[in-house]
Design a protein around this motif. Structure first.
Motif, short mmCIF file in Angstrom:
data_model
loop_
_atom_site.label_atom_id
_atom_site.label_comp_id
_atom_site.label_asym_id
_atom_site.label_seq_id
_atom_site.Cartn_x
_atom_site.Cartn_y
_atom_site.Cartn_z
N CYS A 42 0.84 -1.19 0.00
CA CYS A 42 0.00 0.00 0.00
C CYS A 42 0.88 1.25 0.00
O CYS A 42 1.99 1.24 0.52
CB CYS A 42 -0.91 0.00 1.23
N ASP A 44 0.43 3.78 1.69
CA ASP A 44 0.39 4.36 3.04
C ASP A 44 1.80 4.67 3.56
O ASP A 44 2.67 3.80 3.55
CB ASP A 44 -0.33 3.37 3.97
N ALA A 67 -4.11 0.67 -1.30
CA ALA A 67 -4.71 -0.60 -0.88
C ALA A 67 -4.12 -1.82 -1.60
O ALA A 67 -4.77 -2.85 -1.72
CB ALA A 67 -6.23 -0.58 -1.01
N HIS A 98 -2.14 -4.08 4.89
CA HIS A 98 -2.00 -3.66 6.29
C HIS A 98 -3.37 -3.36 6.87
O HIS A 98 -4.30 -2.98 6.16
CB HIS A 98 -1.07 -2.44 6.40
N CYS A 101 -6.17 0.23 6.88
CA CYS A 101 -5.89 0.79 5.56
C CYS A 101 -7.01 1.76 5.18
O CYS A 101 -8.19 1.39 5.15
CB CYS A 101 -5.79 -0.34 4.54
N GLY A 102 -6.63 2.99 4.90
CA GLY A 102 -7.62 4.01 4.54
C GLY A 102 -8.40 3.66 3.30
O GLY A 102 -9.60 3.95 3.19
CO CO Z 1 -3.41 1.23 2.99
#
Ligand code: CO
Length: 209
Positions: A42, A44, A67, A98, A101-102
């Protein structure tokens, strides 16, 4: 005034630190890269590939997106997989998701987020494939956690279904595709035990004989 001076200062210190341990480190790296691992993770900021497995430049070939999705028609991700498998001949492809995850959280919402909603539809598809199991989870956090895990499982399958991975297996090239998940809140990586190493392990409909 140098813009973002901190970055350049940090970089000088970092390079000096590495050279302290191995004076030829960068000159050796400059001549070639031969990583054994492709990491699909991801985007992130809390899940930086090299850092969380304590590896140096040159050790992991990396592709990251929101994602950690492997879309059948995403030329960016497919090109990375092709180069990693056919040219670098990596021995392992790791799909690492993870928790928290947004992208996963946004995908389970019904609100509009703009262009990214089109990307998140791939996550909504994962939810649709496993709706019964996800809905059966005791609470919202458990539902999100399970979707994070199942998204990794589905993306591992998507990697395995690519022509590049199947052709590698057909030619006898050793290649394992792994699914892992990282917890931001404790820094620990977990194996989801979906490692796939041969064409016989993928569903018949996806096989290109
Ligand atoms: Co994420």
């Amino acid at each position: 005034m140098q813009v973002l001076k901190k970055f350049f200062d940090n970089n000088k210190n970092w390079a000096a630190e590495i050279k302290k341990g191995d004076p030829d480190f960068f000159t050796k790296l400059a001549s070639q890269q031969s990583p054994e691992y492709l990491w699909i993770g991801c985007a992130d900021s809390r899940v930086p590939a090299n850092e969380i497995v304590n590896m140096l430049p040159g050790e992991i070939f990396v592709h990251r997106n929101i994602a950690n999705v492997v879309v059948h028609t995403d030329l960016n991700c497919l090109s990375v997989i092709q180069y990693a498998v056919e040219v670098l001949k990596v021995k392992h492809i790791i799909v690492c998701g993870h928790y928290d995850c947004g992208g996963i959280t946004a995908a389970l919402e019904n609100s509009e987020h703009g262009l990214i909603d089109n990307w998140l539809r791939h996550i909504k598809d994962v939810y649709r494939f496993h709706q019964e199991e996800i809905d059966a989870q005791p609470n919202e956090k458990a539902r999100l956690d399970r979707l994070c895990e199942l998204n990794v499982v589905e993306q591992v399958a998507n990697v395995c279904h690519t022509t590049m991975v199947q052709n590698a297996w057909k030619s006898g090239q050793p290649l394992a595709v792994h699914g892992w998940i990282y917890r931001v809140s404790d820094g620990i990586l977990r194996d989801l035990n979906v490692c796939t190493t041969s064409i016989e392990e993928i569903s018949r409909i996806q096989r290109i004989a």
